[in-house]
Design an enzyme around this catalytic site. Sequence first.
Site, mmCIF file in Angstrom:
data_model
loop_
_atom_site.group_PDB
_atom_site.id
_atom_site.type_symbol
_atom_site.label_atom_id
_atom_site.label_comp_id
_atom_site.label_asym_id
_atom_site.label_seq_id
_atom_site.Cartn_x
_atom_site.Cartn_y
_atom_site.Cartn_z
ATOM 1 N N THR A 116 -1.580 -8.744 6.078
ATOM 2 C CA THR A 116 -1.270 -9.176 4.845
ATOM 3 C C THR A 116 0.179 -9.604 5.349
ATOM 4 O OG1 THR A 116 -0.575 -8.425 3.763
ATOM 5 C CG2 THR A 116 -0.644 -6.404 4.723
ATOM 6 N N TYR A 141 0.270 0.391 1.977
ATOM 7 C CA TYR A 141 -0.785 -0.581 1.701
ATOM 8 C C TYR A 141 -0.267 -0.828 3.461
ATOM 9 C CZ TYR A 141 -3.011 -4.616 2.104
ATOM 10 O OH TYR A 141 -4.125 -5.900 2.706
#
Length: 328
Positions: A116, A141
């Site tokens: 990501t 995250y």
Amino acid sequence: MQVLVTGGAGYVGSHCAKALAAAGHVPVVYDNLATGNRWAVRYGPFEHGDITDLTRLTAVMDKHRIEAVMHFAALSDVGASTSDPLAYYAVNVVGTHRLLVAMRARGITRIVFSSTCAIYGMAGRSSALGEDTPALPISPYGQSKNTAERMIADSAVWGLGGVALRYFNAAGADEDGEIGEAHEPETHLIPLVLHAAAGLRPDIKIFGRDYPTRDGTCVRDYIHVADLAAAHVQALQRVEPGQFAAYNLGTGSGSSVLEVIDAVRRICGRPVVAIEAARRPGDPPELVADPARAHAALGFTASLTLDDMIESAWRFLVNHGNMDPRRA
Ligand code: UDP
């Protein structure tokens, strides 16, 4: 090839399973269905299991004679990771560790990893992001994905070949309308604006109008999930045992929150009530990919536009709007 697709019942994983099958591979979906959808598993065998279950992972690898892995199984809500970081480290870090242990035990040396742009943290402020931008995640995250990438990169020493694909903002749905985005709860901008256009919610909140961007709202690089799926198949073909590489997957140009809302109004032909609201914590003003390396190394170019994303996602919502995302 028999490819283990962890998290293959999820949004990006299910589209990649479809692309794998179309390319002649067998996608064996391994998913605990905590956030994935059983109805999204249509293109190969399904194995129920948790990414942290080493025994089950190894048994599934043996049963299906797995030759390579695409790893999507993860928790992926940035906001939730700030309130329950240990859950994110348990699934994303410990889970990836168990997967790599199982792969090493079974001599499987190819992995494509779902990473990501969140690993870049606030770095997107000034210009398009290349892969050499230092990883300075600002959320648990992003940190968990960055750590998982490092485990994969470091595993080159025992022969693992890894490609980490760092997506920007995935959006859109399968062009055939079979699968699409169905999160519960939904937090992403494009599906939420579409829900507002469909009358499933009263309005869309604009999280911040005072960012240093062209119209004061956050800019993101939205990329069609079908383009992402194509990139995964291209990456799988190029994984070299003992080597690691990371590629940004984006279009190279960004859209603001206001531009997305206007595009939905135009494409769907429906009014959307937009309400100005406070900034959402942890949102960098601008995140746009420099896609040059993925193009040079994988031959990848995103071919679908924001309009394509909105049109396909709208079709999926109209056709499956009453679908219970947790339906077995
Ligand atoms: N956003 C918004 N209203 C919403 C949801 C998102 O204004 O109801 C904004 C959000 O602040 C961000 C952009 O839309 O700037 C994209 O957010 P999303 O959650 O889709 O993806 P993220 O960039 O967080 O991965």
